[in-house]
Design a protein around this motif. Structure first.
Motif, PDB file in Angstrom:
ATOM      1  N   SER A  43       0.819  -1.215   0.000  1.00 15.31           N
ATOM      2  CA  SER A  43       0.000   0.000   0.000  1.00 15.31           C
ATOM      3  C   SER A  43       0.848   1.258   0.000  1.00 15.31           C
ATOM      4  N   GLY A  44       0.193   2.364  -0.331  1.00  9.62           N
ATOM      5  CA  GLY A  44       0.810   3.664  -0.124  1.00  9.62           C
ATOM      6  C   GLY A  44       0.678   4.109   1.318  1.00  9.62           C
ATOM      7  N   ARG A  45      -0.112   3.373   2.090  1.00  7.71           N
ATOM      8  CA  ARG A  45      -0.339   3.725   3.490  1.00  7.71           C
ATOM      9  C   ARG A  45       0.906   3.523   4.356  1.00  7.71           C
ATOM     10  N   HIS A  46       0.872   4.173   5.506  1.00 12.68           N
ATOM     11  CA  HIS A  46       1.914   3.971   6.518  1.00 12.68           C
ATOM     12  C   HIS A  46       1.684   2.634   7.209  1.00 12.68           C
ATOM     13  N   TYR A  47       2.763   2.073   7.734  1.00 20.19           N
ATOM     14  CA  TYR A  47       2.700   0.780   8.409  1.00 20.19           C
ATOM     15  C   TYR A  47       1.688   0.769   9.544  1.00 20.19           C
ATOM     16  N   SER A  48       1.603   1.849  10.320  1.00 21.65           N
ATOM     17  CA  SER A  48       0.704   1.859  11.469  1.00 21.65           C
ATOM     18  C   SER A  48      -0.741   1.637  11.051  1.00 21.65           C
ATOM     19  N   SER A  49      -1.148   2.205   9.917  1.00 16.81           N
ATOM     20  CA  SER A  49      -2.503   2.020   9.410  1.00 16.81           C
ATOM     21  C   SER A  49      -2.707   0.609   8.874  1.00 16.81           C
ATOM     22  N   MET A  50      -1.715   0.093   8.162  1.00  9.47           N
ATOM     23  CA  MET A  50      -1.805  -1.260   7.615  1.00  9.47           C
ATOM     24  C   MET A  50      -1.831  -2.289   8.729  1.00  9.47           C
ATOM     25  N   ARG A  51      -1.021  -2.068   9.742  1.00 10.96           N
ATOM     26  CA  ARG A  51      -0.969  -2.978  10.878  1.00 10.96           C
ATOM     27  C   ARG A  51      -2.341  -3.044  11.572  1.00 10.96           C
ATOM     28  N   TYR A  52      -2.996  -1.917  11.704  1.00 10.62           N
ATOM     29  CA  TYR A  52      -4.318  -1.884  12.326  1.00 10.62           C
ATOM     30  C   TYR A  52      -5.311  -2.732  11.518  1.00 10.62           C
ATOM     31  N   LEU A  53      -5.293  -2.580  10.201  1.00 10.13           N
ATOM     32  CA  LEU A  53      -6.224  -3.314   9.353  1.00 10.13           C
ATOM     33  C   LEU A  53      -6.042  -4.823   9.477  1.00 10.13           C
ATOM     34  N   PHE A  54      -4.775  -5.254   9.538  1.00  8.04           N
ATOM     35  CA  PHE A  54      -4.476  -6.686   9.526  1.00  8.04           C
ATOM     36  C   PHE A  54      -4.024  -7.199  10.890  1.00  8.04           C
ATOM     37  N   ASP A  55      -4.440  -6.515  11.955  1.00 11.87           N
ATOM     38  CA  ASP A  55      -3.923  -6.825  13.287  1.00 11.87           C
ATOM     39  C   ASP A  55      -4.080  -8.297  13.667  1.00 11.87           C
ATOM     40  N   ALA A  56      -5.180  -8.919  13.271  1.00  9.03           N
ATOM     41  CA  ALA A  56      -5.443 -10.307  13.657  1.00  9.03           C
ATOM     42  C   ALA A  56      -4.402 -11.278  13.108  1.00  9.03           C
ATOM     43  N   ILE A  57      -3.757 -10.915  11.998  1.00  9.48           N
ATOM     44  CA  ILE A  57      -2.774 -11.816  11.375  1.00  9.48           C
ATOM     45  C   ILE A  57      -1.458 -11.092  11.089  1.00  9.48           C
ATOM     46  N   ALA A  58      -1.268  -9.932  11.708  1.00  5.67           N
ATOM     47  CA  ALA A  58      -0.147  -9.056  11.353  1.00  5.67           C
ATOM     48  C   ALA A  58       1.212  -9.723  11.510  1.00  5.67           C
ATOM     49  N   GLU A  59       1.346 -10.622  12.469  1.00  2.00           N
ATOM     50  CA  GLU A  59       2.645 -11.250  12.696  1.00  2.00           C
ATOM     51  C   GLU A  59       2.989 -12.270  11.618  1.00  2.00           C
ATOM     52  N   ASP A  60       2.018 -12.630  10.801  1.00  2.00           N
ATOM     53  CA  ASP A  60       2.225 -13.701   9.822  1.00  2.00           C
ATOM     54  C   ASP A  60       2.380 -13.221   8.392  1.00  2.00           C
ATOM     55  N   ILE A  61       2.247 -11.915   8.158  1.00  2.00           N
ATOM     56  CA  ILE A  61       2.312 -11.419   6.782  1.00  2.00           C
ATOM     57  C   ILE A  61       3.396 -10.354   6.631  1.00  2.00           C
ATOM     58  N   TYR A  62       3.723 -10.071   5.381  1.00  7.23           N
ATOM     59  CA  TYR A  62       4.681  -9.014   5.064  1.00  7.23           C
ATOM     60  C   TYR A  62       3.911  -7.737   4.736  1.00  7.23           C
ATOM     61  N   PHE A  63       4.530  -6.605   5.036  1.00  7.59           N
ATOM     62  CA  PHE A  63       3.923  -5.304   4.758  1.00  7.59           C
ATOM     63  C   PHE A  63       4.838  -4.507   3.827  1.00  7.59           C
ATOM     64  N   ILE A  64       4.383  -4.297   2.606  1.00  6.45           N
ATOM     65  CA  ILE A  64       5.067  -3.407   1.662  1.00  6.45           C
ATOM     66  C   ILE A  64       4.385  -2.063   1.815  1.00  6.45           C
TER      67      ILE A  64
END
Length: 266
Positions: A43-64
């Motif tokens: 995403s063009g979003r900041h990590y903090s926003s992306m982390r919130y969206l995917f919080d339930a599985i955040a530890e298992d995925i990569y964030f670009i």
């Protein structure tokens, strides 16, 4: 066989600028992982926003994040590409000269803005983005990985001006209806996806990607199985191999189920 699926967020998974994510995606991503298929949110979003969206599985995925200028996994930076300080400062001063006030400087930790608009700040924080209002952006030009501009009036015109003026140094892309993102030329979603593929030992042919806007073109071209959602920009549709239903129809979710889970279950 697909081993990595990457998807844009705004306009692809959710309505632009919202947190309206279909939570069924969590279960689908978990099922993909059980079958050895990794997932990256891009995403063009900041990590903090992306982390919130995917919080339930955040530890298992990569964030670009930030259009590929910063990649993270489990809170750790995998890679980050900063804009040269002198270029960032020149960009801020030029935007000021045009009367543009809604400017953001990104760092891996948070966003900084000198915008006087409380409504603008409220909008950013509603997306759970760590944002700090500062009196002057210039000191923060020393370490920024993305400059974002919110421009409601003729954003395409401003995008073209910035490309002409800073295109030799910066990758200037339209990232939403009213958003323009500027990163170092060595940073975009496609470059970040390629670096992630190399890190994981996964090829282009083993990668599936989804997007909707021009800032997704690099990522789409870096995936063997590439999809533009039905509501995508024409340039993105031209770059993608296939078309998926729009975000209103949960196109990414449906395609992951039909093309990866159903095929793997055979």
């Amino acid at each position: 066989m697909i081993k990595l699926a990457a998807s844009d967020i705004d306009g692809t998974l959710v309505p632009e600028g919202t947190n309206e994510l279909n939570e069924d995606i969590y279960g689908v991503i978990r099922r993909l992982q059980e079958k050895g298929i990794l997932f990256a949110a891009a995403s063009g979003r900041h990590y903090s926003s992306m982390r919130y969206l995917f919080d339930a599985i955040a530890e298992d995925i990569y964030f670009i994040t930030e259009n590929g200028s910063c990649v993270l996994k489990n809170e750790e930076i995998v890679s980050v590409t900063y804009i040269p300080p002198e270029t960032a400062e020149a960009m801020v001063r030029y935007l000021r000269s045009l009367g543009v006030t809604e400017i953001i400087l990104s760092t891996p930790e948070k966003l900084y803005t000198e915008s006087p608009s409380e409504e603008f700040l409220k909008g950013l924080r509603s997306l759970h983005i760590q944002t700090e209002a500062v009196p002057d952006l210039i000191p923060y030009c020393r370490k920024t990985n993305k400059i974002a501009i919110y421009q409601q009036e003729a954003p395409e015109k401003l995008e073209k001006e910035l490309q002409e003026r800073f295109g030799d140094t910066l990758n200037v892309v339209k990232a939403g209806t009213f958003w323009i993102d500027c990163m170092d030329r060595a940073a975009d979603k496609g470059i970040a996806l390629r670096a992630l593929q190399e890190k994981l030992g996964i090829t282009m042919e083993e990668t599936m990607a989804f997007g909707d806007n021009c800032n997704d073109i690099g990522m789409i071209k870096q995936a063997g199985e590439s999809y533009a959602v039905a509501n995508a920009h024409p340039a993105l549709k031209a770059a993608a191999k296939y078309e998926a239903p729009s975000y209103q129809e949960d196109g990414v979710l449906r395609t992951l189920k039909e093309k990866l889970l159903a095929e793997n279950d055979k």
